[in-house]
Every structure is written in C-alpha cells, then in structure tokens.
Design a protein around this motif. Sequence first.
Motif, PDB file in Angstrom:
ATOM      1  N   ILE A  31       0.833  -1.211   0.000  1.00 27.51           N
ATOM      2  CA  ILE A  31       0.000   0.000   0.000  1.00 27.51           C
ATOM      3  C   ILE A  31       0.864   1.256   0.000  1.00 27.51           C
ATOM      4  O   ILE A  31       0.526   2.257  -0.631  1.00 27.51           O
ATOM      5  N   PHE A  32       1.994   1.194   0.681  1.00 25.97           N
ATOM      6  CA  PHE A  32       2.859   2.372   0.821  1.00 25.97           C
ATOM      7  C   PHE A  32       4.057   2.346  -0.134  1.00 25.97           C
ATOM      8  O   PHE A  32       4.866   3.270  -0.137  1.00 25.97           O
ATOM      9  N   ASP A  33       4.159   1.310  -0.934  1.00 27.70           N
ATOM     10  CA  ASP A  33       5.239   1.194  -1.910  1.00 27.70           C
ATOM     11  C   ASP A  33       4.786   1.900  -3.199  1.00 27.70           C
ATOM     12  O   ASP A  33       4.461   1.270  -4.194  1.00 27.70           O
ATOM     13  N   HIS A  34       4.792   3.221  -3.163  1.00 33.99           N
ATOM     14  CA  HIS A  34       4.235   4.032  -4.247  1.00 33.99           C
ATOM     15  C   HIS A  34       4.995   3.881  -5.563  1.00 33.99           C
ATOM     16  O   HIS A  34       4.423   4.066  -6.627  1.00 33.99           O
ATOM     17  N   GLU A  35       6.268   3.559  -5.491  1.00 38.97           N
ATOM     18  CA  GLU A  35       7.081   3.397  -6.696  1.00 38.97           C
ATOM     19  C   GLU A  35       7.109   1.947  -7.177  1.00 38.97           C
ATOM     20  O   GLU A  35       7.737   1.656  -8.191  1.00 38.97           O
ATOM     21  N   ALA A  36       6.469   1.053  -6.453  1.00 37.16           N
ATOM     22  CA  ALA A  36       6.454  -0.382  -6.779  1.00 37.16           C
ATOM     23  C   ALA A  36       7.874  -0.926  -6.937  1.00 37.16           C
ATOM     24  O   ALA A  36       8.163  -1.722  -7.825  1.00 37.16           O
ATOM     25  N   ASN A  37       8.759  -0.493  -6.025  1.00 36.42           N
ATOM     26  CA  ASN A  37      10.154  -0.943  -6.074  1.00 36.42           C
ATOM     27  C   ASN A  37      10.586  -1.638  -4.783  1.00 36.42           C
ATOM     28  O   ASN A  37      11.765  -1.717  -4.480  1.00 36.42           O
ATOM     29  N   LYS A  38       9.592  -2.107  -4.026  1.00 37.58           N
ATOM     30  CA  LYS A  38       9.835  -2.838  -2.774  1.00 37.58           C
ATOM     31  C   LYS A  38      10.552  -1.985  -1.727  1.00 37.58           C
ATOM     32  O   LYS A  38      11.354  -2.489  -0.943  1.00 37.58           O
TER      33      LYS A  38
END
Length: 171
Positions: A31-38
Amino acid sequence: MADDSQKQQELSDEEVVRQEIQKKVIAAFDIFDHEANKTVDVREIGTIIRSLGCCPTESELHDLISEVEEDEPTGFIRYERFEPMMIRVLMERRYRPENEDQILKAFSVLDEEKKGYLTVEQLTKYMTEEVPEEAFSQDELEEMLQASVDPEKHVIYYKDYASLMTVDETA
C-alpha cells in the motif's frame, strides 16, 4: 511414530500461520510502496506496523526502524529487510494493543468531569505534551483526530472511539 506425526502437523500449522502473516505483511507494505520498487518511506513504517495490529511505543518503533534500516540510512526501508522482522514480531504476538476496557479506563481518567467526551484541545494536549517521550507526531495526531472527532459536535466521544482502537484477534 505418533510423536513424529504430531511434530510434522505442528510444523505445518506454524508454516500455514507464517504464510498468512506473510500475505498480510506484503499487502500492508505494498500500500505504501508508491514506486512499486519494494521500498517505502521510513516515515510510513509506523503506520504499516500499526495497520498490522501492533501498537509499539514510539521508543519501540524507533528500535524496530533501527533494526530494518540500512547501515547508512537512506530514508527508505526495503521490503527484504522489513519482512523478516515483521513476521517475527507478529509470530511472537508482540506489541498487542490494550483491550477496549483498558482504553476506556485511560480515557475516563483524562475526562475529569466525566462528560463522556474530550475536546479536541484536551486530546491534543494529552497526546503531544503530557509524556514528551511518547508524544504523537503532528501526522499521527491529525490521523487520530480525523478518526475520532464527532463531525457535528467537534468532540471525541471516547466510548465510540475505543472500539475503533481495538484489534479483532480473530482477523
């Protein structure tokens, strides 16, 4: 032979629990990984941990963050460092919130006039000034007030709010 079978069943039960916890940790982190980079902003870690039903003190939260931060802090936390710590915390059932009765008792102590509610000013003072080492940040305070303030009366009816603050142990 029965002992071996029982041990295998216990291990598989524990593994099932671990997998369920892992799914919750992944979902909360994502939910908080806005950049989808883990990675997530370190300032989001408290919210993630609390969304998973843990209620560490600010000091305990700082310890958890220190455990998962890089040797040279970057301002971001990587999932691969967060996951093992969070699974361990959840498996050990650490930082469990108080039950509703305890929360009500705490609020009633603050409600010296026994009105059944606190004003925004009272709650703000208690949450930011009374115990400096456990003071809420401005973001935490705003989040709490947003969830707790009655929109019509602009007060906190703590009996209603206490039930929101508890965690369903079966979830």
